[in-house]
Design a protein around this motif. Structure first.
Motif, mmCIF file in Angstrom:
data_model
loop_
_atom_site.group_PDB
_atom_site.id
_atom_site.type_symbol
_atom_site.label_atom_id
_atom_site.label_comp_id
_atom_site.label_asym_id
_atom_site.label_seq_id
_atom_site.Cartn_x
_atom_site.Cartn_y
_atom_site.Cartn_z
ATOM 1 N N GLY A 1 63.681 51.563 46.466
ATOM 2 C CA GLY A 1 64.631 50.693 47.131
ATOM 3 C C GLY A 1 65.329 49.688 46.232
ATOM 4 N N LYS A 2 65.148 49.800 44.892
ATOM 5 C CA LYS A 2 65.744 48.834 43.974
ATOM 6 C C LYS A 2 66.858 49.478 43.150
ATOM 7 C CE LYS A 2 61.436 46.203 43.529
ATOM 8 N NZ LYS A 2 60.370 45.730 42.621
ATOM 9 N N THR A 3 67.764 48.632 42.661
ATOM 10 C CA THR A 3 68.795 49.091 41.735
ATOM 11 C C THR A 3 68.213 49.047 40.324
ATOM 12 O OG1 THR A 3 70.598 48.301 43.126
ATOM 13 C CG2 THR A 3 71.087 48.645 40.800
ATOM 14 N N VAL A 4 68.257 50.202 39.631
ATOM 15 C CA VAL A 4 67.634 50.338 38.317
ATOM 16 C C VAL A 4 68.715 50.652 37.287
ATOM 17 C CG1 VAL A 4 65.934 51.597 36.937
ATOM 18 C CG2 VAL A 4 65.492 51.161 39.362
ATOM 19 N N LEU A 5 68.750 49.895 36.196
ATOM 20 C CA LEU A 5 69.715 50.101 35.117
ATOM 21 C C LEU A 5 68.982 50.638 33.895
ATOM 22 C CD1 LEU A 5 72.602 47.757 34.069
ATOM 23 C CD2 LEU A 5 71.046 48.634 32.319
ATOM 24 N N VAL A 6 69.548 51.694 33.292
ATOM 25 C CA VAL A 6 68.985 52.294 32.081
ATOM 26 C C VAL A 6 70.031 52.233 30.992
ATOM 27 C CG1 VAL A 6 67.952 54.347 31.046
ATOM 28 C CG2 VAL A 6 67.556 53.863 33.466
ATOM 29 N N THR A 7 69.739 51.528 29.887
ATOM 30 C CA THR A 7 70.652 51.538 28.745
ATOM 31 C C THR A 7 70.296 52.703 27.821
ATOM 32 O OG1 THR A 7 69.325 50.162 27.257
ATOM 33 C CG2 THR A 7 70.719 49.020 28.872
ATOM 34 N N GLY A 8 71.273 53.142 27.049
ATOM 35 C CA GLY A 8 71.043 54.318 26.211
ATOM 36 C C GLY A 8 70.767 55.537 27.064
ATOM 37 N N ALA A 9 71.433 55.618 28.234
ATOM 38 C CA ALA A 9 71.107 56.651 29.221
ATOM 39 C C ALA A 9 71.467 58.059 28.770
ATOM 40 C CB ALA A 9 71.821 56.342 30.543
ATOM 41 N N GLY A 10 72.297 58.176 27.735
ATOM 42 C CA GLY A 10 72.643 59.505 27.240
ATOM 43 C C GLY A 10 71.683 60.014 26.187
ATOM 44 N N GLY A 11 70.761 59.167 25.732
ATOM 45 C CA GLY A 11 69.801 59.577 24.713
ATOM 46 C C GLY A 11 68.617 60.328 25.298
ATOM 47 N N SER A 12 67.736 60.764 24.423
ATOM 48 C CA SER A 12 66.594 61.568 24.865
ATOM 49 C C SER A 12 65.688 60.791 25.808
ATOM 50 C CB SER A 12 65.785 62.034 23.645
ATOM 51 O OG SER A 12 66.611 62.681 22.716
ATOM 52 N N ILE A 13 65.306 59.570 25.425
ATOM 53 C CA ILE A 13 64.416 58.763 26.254
ATOM 54 C C ILE A 13 65.148 58.222 27.471
ATOM 55 C CG2 ILE A 13 62.980 56.688 26.326
ATOM 56 C CD1 ILE A 13 61.747 58.931 24.761
ATOM 57 N N GLY A 14 66.352 57.678 27.257
ATOM 58 C CA GLY A 14 67.091 57.097 28.376
ATOM 59 C C GLY A 14 67.385 58.097 29.468
ATOM 60 N N SER A 15 67.786 59.314 29.112
ATOM 61 C CA SER A 15 68.106 60.325 30.122
ATOM 62 C C SER A 15 66.871 60.758 30.889
ATOM 63 C CB SER A 15 68.783 61.536 29.464
ATOM 64 O OG SER A 15 67.930 62.118 28.491
ATOM 65 N N GLU A 16 65.742 60.904 30.184
ATOM 66 C CA GLU A 16 64.512 61.291 30.879
ATOM 67 C C GLU A 16 64.011 60.157 31.761
ATOM 68 O OE1 GLU A 16 61.433 63.581 32.270
ATOM 69 O OE2 GLU A 16 63.204 64.177 31.135
ATOM 70 N N LEU A 17 64.184 58.910 31.317
ATOM 71 C CA LEU A 17 63.837 57.770 32.165
ATOM 72 C C LEU A 17 64.608 57.825 33.478
ATOM 73 C CD1 LEU A 17 63.606 54.647 29.822
ATOM 74 C CD2 LEU A 17 61.891 55.391 31.477
ATOM 75 N N ALA A 18 65.902 58.110 33.395
ATOM 76 C CA ALA A 18 66.721 58.188 34.607
ATOM 77 C C ALA A 18 66.213 59.285 35.536
ATOM 78 C CB ALA A 18 68.186 58.435 34.231
ATOM 79 N N ARG A 19 65.850 60.429 34.978
ATOM 80 C CA ARG A 19 65.328 61.521 35.809
ATOM 81 C C ARG A 19 64.019 61.118 36.486
ATOM 82 N NH1 ARG A 19 66.494 64.228 30.915
ATOM 83 N NH2 ARG A 19 68.478 65.344 30.986
ATOM 84 N N GLN A 20 63.140 60.466 35.725
ATOM 85 C CA GLN A 20 61.853 60.061 36.292
ATOM 86 C C GLN A 20 62.026 58.982 37.347
ATOM 87 O OE1 GLN A 20 58.706 61.137 35.429
ATOM 88 N NE2 GLN A 20 59.059 62.350 33.600
ATOM 89 N N VAL A 21 62.927 58.038 37.110
ATOM 90 C CA VAL A 21 63.188 56.975 38.082
ATOM 91 C C VAL A 21 63.653 57.577 39.409
ATOM 92 C CG1 VAL A 21 64.794 55.094 38.640
ATOM 93 C CG2 VAL A 21 63.636 55.137 36.419
ATOM 94 N N ALA A 22 64.474 58.615 39.340
ATOM 95 C CA ALA A 22 65.034 59.226 40.552
ATOM 96 C C ALA A 22 63.959 59.719 41.505
ATOM 97 C CB ALA A 22 65.961 60.379 40.170
ATOM 98 N N ARG A 23 62.784 60.079 40.984
ATOM 99 C CA ARG A 23 61.705 60.592 41.828
ATOM 100 C C ARG A 23 61.144 59.533 42.757
ATOM 101 N NH1 ARG A 23 57.295 61.824 38.333
ATOM 102 N NH2 ARG A 23 56.295 62.548 40.241
ATOM 103 N N PHE A 24 61.402 58.249 42.447
ATOM 104 C CA PHE A 24 60.783 57.169 43.216
ATOM 105 C C PHE A 24 61.780 56.467 44.140
ATOM 106 C CE2 PHE A 24 58.159 57.951 39.536
ATOM 107 C CZ PHE A 24 56.900 58.023 40.107
ATOM 108 N N ARG A 25 62.854 57.164 44.465
ATOM 109 C CA ARG A 25 63.820 56.746 45.485
ATOM 110 C C ARG A 25 64.329 55.318 45.306
ATOM 111 N NH1 ARG A 25 64.011 60.700 49.197
ATOM 112 N NH2 ARG A 25 62.246 62.127 49.322
ATOM 113 N N PRO A 26 64.956 55.027 44.169
ATOM 114 C CA PRO A 26 65.594 53.720 44.021
ATOM 115 C C PRO A 26 66.835 53.649 44.909
ATOM 116 C CG PRO A 26 66.178 55.127 42.181
ATOM 117 C CD PRO A 26 65.164 55.890 42.997
ATOM 118 N N ALA A 27 67.331 52.447 45.128
ATOM 119 C CA ALA A 27 68.556 52.308 45.921
ATOM 120 C C ALA A 27 69.754 52.832 45.145
ATOM 121 C CB ALA A 27 68.769 50.842 46.289
ATOM 122 N N ARG A 28 69.746 52.649 43.811
ATOM 123 C CA ARG A 28 70.866 53.070 42.975
ATOM 124 C C ARG A 28 70.377 53.161 41.542
ATOM 125 N NH1 ARG A 28 76.099 49.489 43.521
ATOM 126 N NH2 ARG A 28 75.991 50.478 45.560
#
Length: 635
Positions: A281-308
């Protein structure tokens, strides 16, 4: 058709029960009673079957779990018929079924109903097995042996048995457990031990051996690969259990052995409830989102149903790729909104605009310059991006009400011998200093090398092997901690949920792995022999590199957390005034590009750093001197 067959079986079972009750001598009166009782007896039994869910089963998949439903139907129908027998008045004598007929008829009926499905499945499996054999002889199916008849092997065999879209013709198991020899698992026999493998490959015409062991060590994988190469036969592996349980792949998605299979470590598992409380339910910001770690962080975050999810990246094509990949993934999560924001984290007006407009609750700061030799040649850029941009972004996060700010650090920040490592160490100290401010939890997460990340050693080795070599290793004794990209991302999420502020979280990473061992393993995966068919050249340590990494400094106090693989502790601190003076000096020299002065400031500010002792790149002999030139033995 199945329903009609059930009616026929239940009817026949009822009359057989009467025949058994009266020793196959039935009077006309008893026969009349049986005909009167038959419709409501069969009706009760069919209703019991339906209520137990039997008619929702696909006969092809009836197994032990489904047997319970048949038992419940048998039990309740018997109970109802027995109750009617005991409660109906004498004037309804024609309707009262003898107790022996109730028990015998119901037992026969349900055994027959279940047996019909089992027989149908057995005939289908036999037909399917023969069909696979025929298609296997034409090359359409691959004759396969499973190595390992444990839990993973049983799971794989069960899936192969229940699927008709796999190209596997599994002709047996191999297992070194003598107690399993001669047994059969889901119709697949255990045919022998690894000593029998050469003979079985030849006798059964095997095309591939698939490793089906849930937790298998690196030495064991290498032994099996060597055995298969000597036969020769292809050696492959099932996905790790973590991938299967997360629903990413099926057990039968057989793949080639990868470098991460040779790490000899158990992947990190998440405390999903804790992480869900942190992100849902929270808005989550990932910097370096196009990199190896940043992109995988975004994928993992998506599993926990953030608001955005807010993706911040200055490389537009990398940002486009993760945006498209994430949107495909998010279809399963009710299309969580994703915002792609082209921005440089060091651009203060742009980052202020983003934070003010979107108001994120959590920031994962993965943007950084990470290439060690490149930053040795460009120290001012390392300071600008890794230190100054981190400080400004963290301050902006605090000003705009961010709940948690998580910095992605590295093991190279411990006793740094490089500009990159020193810059990340200063960034850790910045985060600790900011943690004294109320409102935002500032945390740092420290881990080792990430396999398959951009610029890492393994993709480089793969490219060199594909080009025909040579494979270049800096030093025969070079060691590093390794982890997979998903594992690193899981650690960062867990850190955000665990930390209270001001701490650094460190993953228990097992033993360091020799880079030479990684290189030789990758060469063997291609079927080549290291040093003989694929040359390995030792090039010498590059500027800023050291032979082995560390994960904690003296003066840092680490304790175990509720997560068995993560330690948490306080960074060795510095006075705020001292930090601010060092930052001011670094900023001044960074914007005039004075690399030597930057190195001097870092060496003075970080007494544990060893920047003055940078090893210059030097030519090394093809093999270490103490090997006497015996190439293959050097490995």
């Amino acid at each position: 058709m199945q329903f009609l067959l059930d009616l026929l079986v239940l009817t026949a079972s009822f009359f057989i029960a009467y025949l058994l009750r009266y020793d196959f001598v039935i009077s006309q009166k008893v026969l009349f009673d049986a005909v009167v009782q038959l419709p409501y007896v069969v009706l009760i039994q069919v209703v019991a079957l339906a209520l137990a869910g039997v008619y929702s089963f696909i006969w092809r998949y009836v197994g032990m779990r489904e047997v319970r439903a048949f038992f419940y139907a048998f039990f309740w129908s018997s109970l109802v018929l027995t109750a009617l027998r005991l409660t109906l008045p004498n004037r309804f004598g024609d309707w009262r079924v003898p107790l022996s007929v109730i028990l015998t008829g119901t037992a026969l009926g349900f055994l027959g109903v279940l047996g019909g499905r089992v027989m149908r499945r057995a005939l289908w499996e036999n037909e399917e097995r023969n069909r696979r054999r025929l298609r296997s002889s034409s090359g359409e199916f691959m004759p396969t042996l499973f190595f390992g008849a444990g839990e993973a092997g049983v799971l794989a065999a069960h899936e192969v048995e229940g699927r008709d879209d796999t190209n596997l013709d599994v002709r047996g198991f191999i297992d070194d457990d003598l107690e399993k020899q001669g047994t059969v698992i889901h119709g697949i026999p255990v045919r022998g031990t690894r000593a029998d493998l050469p003979r079985l490959v030849k006798e059964l015409g095997i095309s591939q051996v698939v490793i089906t062991i849930a937790q298998i060590s690196r030495p064991e994988i290498l032994k099996l690969m060597a055995l298969c190469q000597s036969i020769p036969v292809a050696c492959r592996i099932i996905p790790g259990f973590s991938e299967v349980l997360e629903g990413k792949v099926k057990v039968t998605r057989i793949r080639d052995v990868k470098a991460e299979d040779l790490l000899d470590r158990v992947p990190v598992a998440l405390d999903e409830n804790l992480v869900s409380e942190f992100l849902e339910g929270k808005t989550v910001l990932v910097t370096g989102a196009g990199g190896s770690i940043g992109s995988e962080l975004a994928r993992q975050v998506a599993r926990f149903r953030p608001a955005r999810i807010l993706l911040v990246e200055r490389a537009e094509f990398a940002l486009f790729e993760i945006e498209q990949d994430l949107k495909r993934q998010l279809r399963a999560f009710n299309n969580i909104p994703v915002e792609s924001l082209v921005a440089d984290v060091g651009d203060v007006p742009r980052m202020t605009q983003i934070l003010a407009l979107h108001r994120p609750s959590v920031v994962f700061h993965a943007a950084a310059h990470k290439h060690v030799p490149m930053m040795e040649a460009n120290p001012a850029e390392a300071i600008k991006n890794n230190v100054l941009a981190t400080r400004r972004l963290a301050e902006l996060a605090h000003e705009h009400g961010v709940e948690a700010f998580i910095l992605i650090s590295t093991d190279k920040a411990v006793k740094p011998s490089s500009i990159m490592g020193a810059s990340k160490r200063v960034a850790e100290l910045v985060i600790q200093d900011l943690a004294h401010r109320k409102g935002t939890r500032f945390l740092a997460v420290r881990f080792g090398n990430v396999m398959d990340s951009a610029g890492s050693v393994i993709p480089t080795f793969r490219e060199q092997i594909a080009a025909g070599g040579p494979v270049t290793v800096t030093h025969p004794d070079m060691k590093r901690y390794f982890m997979t990209i998903p594992e690193a991302a899981r650690l960062v999420l867990q850190a955000g949920a665990l930390g209270r502020g001001g701490e650094i979280l460190v993953l228990e990473m097992g033993e360091q792995v020799k880079i030479l061992d990684v290189a030789t393993a990758l060469i063997k995966l291609t079927g080549l022999k290291p040093f003989e068919e694929m040359p390995i050249v030792f090039t010498g340590l590059r500027p800023g590199e050291k032979l082995a990494e560390e994960l904690e400094l003296s003066g840092e106090h680490f304790e175990n957390t509720r997560h068995p693989r993560i330690q948490i502790g306080k960074l060795a601190s510095v006075e705020t005034e001292e930090l601010l003076r060092a930052l001011a000096r670094l900023e001044e020299r960074a914007f005039v590009g004075d690399g030597e002065e930057i190195r001097a400031i870092l060496s003075e500010f970080l007494p544990e750093a060893r920047l003055d002792a940078v090893v210059k790149s030097a030519e090394m002999p093809l093999f270490p001197e103490d090997t006497g030139g015996r190439g293959p033995h050097a490995a």
